[in-house]
Write an enzyme that holds these catalytic residues in place. Structure first.
Site, PDB file in Angstrom:
ATOM      1  N   LYS A  69       4.845  10.352  -2.737  1.00 21.71           N
ATOM      2  CA  LYS A  69       5.934   9.450  -3.107  1.00 21.71           C
ATOM      3  C   LYS A  69       6.829  10.095  -4.164  1.00 21.71           C
ATOM      4  O   LYS A  69       8.061  10.050  -4.063  1.00 21.71           O
ATOM      5  CB  LYS A  69       5.358   8.120  -3.622  1.00 21.71           C
ATOM      6  CG  LYS A  69       4.719   7.292  -2.511  1.00 21.71           C
ATOM      7  CD  LYS A  69       3.926   6.099  -3.026  1.00 21.71           C
ATOM      8  CE  LYS A  69       3.240   5.379  -1.861  1.00 21.71           C
ATOM      9  NZ  LYS A  69       2.323   4.310  -2.293  1.00 21.71           N
ATOM     10  N   GLN A  99      -0.393   1.948  -7.858  1.00 17.99           N
ATOM     11  CA  GLN A  99      -1.078   2.303  -6.611  1.00 17.99           C
ATOM     12  C   GLN A  99      -2.405   1.537  -6.480  1.00 17.99           C
ATOM     13  O   GLN A  99      -3.207   1.521  -7.412  1.00 17.99           O
ATOM     14  CB  GLN A  99      -1.320   3.824  -6.582  1.00 17.99           C
ATOM     15  CG  GLN A  99      -1.944   4.343  -5.305  1.00 17.99           C
ATOM     16  CD  GLN A  99      -0.994   4.270  -4.106  1.00 17.99           C
ATOM     17  OE1 GLN A  99       0.212   4.479  -4.217  1.00 17.99           O
ATOM     18  NE2 GLN A  99      -1.555   3.993  -2.935  1.00 17.99           N
ATOM     19  N   ASP A 132       7.303  -2.255  -4.365  1.00 20.17           N
ATOM     20  CA  ASP A 132       6.326  -2.397  -3.283  1.00 20.17           C
ATOM     21  C   ASP A 132       6.507  -3.731  -2.565  1.00 20.17           C
ATOM     22  O   ASP A 132       6.020  -3.911  -1.451  1.00 20.17           O
ATOM     23  CB  ASP A 132       4.889  -2.355  -3.852  1.00 20.17           C
ATOM     24  CG  ASP A 132       4.274  -0.968  -3.758  1.00 20.17           C
ATOM     25  OD1 ASP A 132       4.704  -0.185  -2.892  1.00 20.17           O
ATOM     26  OD2 ASP A 132       3.357  -0.684  -4.548  1.00 20.17           O
TER      27      ASP A 132
END
Ligand code: NDP
Length: 296
Positions: free
Chosen positions: A52, A96, A119
């Site tokens: 990412k 994460q 997200d």
């Protein structure tokens, strides 16, 4: 059979983002800034966040990885989340998942500023999605929708079976596909581990989205001729012929299923690259909202 090339499509998305960043820079603006927070040493998670951050470099974003030790307390992580919420130089950030067991994921999720939640996992953003309001769409379902659109795969009036009801993939996917939107209007069945007679259900599906986490779970006898197959799964299976001793496969028995279908995503190179590209797209959106302009 046509392969739904996530790598190629993701590259297209990233190039558009790169162009937008260049234009913003040309207008004297700063560049978008995405932070990735990783707790612990889960190898798969480390590899995902590194990809990412690398993708951010490619499109010209500022980005950094905050890598914390597993022993960090919930309070310390909440303090970091608060700091990121208040940092005006940060447009968006991700924490994460999964987090170590001693940290309550929901507590962390709720503490994230929904406007910086690139997200799209915060209950406010998921709630807006369910209500068909403008929101941040979770990256994996957003990537799948984008891939279907790229290949002009019609969803209206189709029977779609989504297998897996996680908050990050299956459930938002089922919501998006059932919306009254050009990419929706499907008749959606959301299957899970308690679903009975799954094979009978999948055999009627025009489109199957497999997000289970079990290697080769979807077999050729479970699908009808010319179905569209989207394989979200990323599973590691032993492979002595590889230097690292394993290889990554999806939830679909690709070798046999691909003989019967009209379209299918490969693993790797299907949904995975799309997820990263859409995370960048979400970051660009929140950045453009913050600076009050959009280039498209
Ligand atoms: P979860 O483990 O959170 O969810 C798995 C889902 O599969 C659950 O809803 C579970 O049902 C269901 N399930 C398990 N066994 C069966 C079964 N026998 N029959 C029907 N349904 C079953 O997984 P995620 O959604 O987080 O991830 C799914 C997969 O996708 C994983 O391999 C993950 O690595 C991958 N992934 C890939 C991404 C990408 O970018 N390509 C992004 C995110 C995930 P129940 O709810 O009843 O337990």
């Amino acid at each position: 059979m046509i392969l739904l090339d996530g790598k190629e499509t993701a590259l297209k998305v990233k190039n558009t983002i790169k162009e937008a960043v260049t234009k913003h820079k040309g207008n004297g603006q700063r560049v978008p800034n995405l932070i990735a927070v990783l707790v612990g040493d889960n190898k798969a998670s480390l590899s995902y966040v590194k990809s990412k951050v690398k993708a951010c470099d490619m499109v010209g974003f500022d980005s950094s990885l905050i890598h914390l030790e597993t022993i960090i307390t919930e309070k310390q992580l909440l303090d970091l989340v608060q700091k990121l919420n208040n940092d005006t130089a940060v447009d968006g950030y991700i924490v994460q998942l999964p987090l170590p067991k001693h940290i309550d994921e929901n507590k962390i999720l709720l503490a994230i500023n929904p406007a910086k939640d690139v997200d799209g996992f915060h209950p406010i953003n998921i709630g807006k999605l369910a209500l068909n309001l403008d929101t941040i769409i979770p990256a994996t379902p957003y990537g799948i929708i984008t891939l279907l659109q790229e290949y002009n795969i019609e969803t209206t009036s189709k029977n779609v079976v989504v297998i897996g009801r996680s908050n990050i993939v299956g459930r938002p996917m089922s919501i998006l596909l059932s919306q009254n939107k050009p990419y929706g209007n499907a008749t959606v069945t959301l299957a899970h581990s308690r679903t009975k007679n799954l094979k009978e259900i999948t055999q009627k599906a025009d489109i199957i989205i497999a997000a289970i986490g079990k290697a080769h779970f979807i077999t050729a006898d479970m699908i009808k001729e010319n179905a569209v197959i989207i394989d979200v799964g990323i599973n590691s299976i032993p492979d002595a012929s590889r230097k690292r001793g394993y290889r990554l496969v999806g939830d679909v028995d690709f070798a046999n299923v691909s003989q019967k279908v009209s379209f299918i995503t490969p693993v790797p190179g299907g949904v995975g690259p799309m997820t990263i590209a859409m995370l960048l797209k979400n970051t660009l959106h929140v950045y453009e909202k913050r600076i009050g302009m959009s280039i498209s």
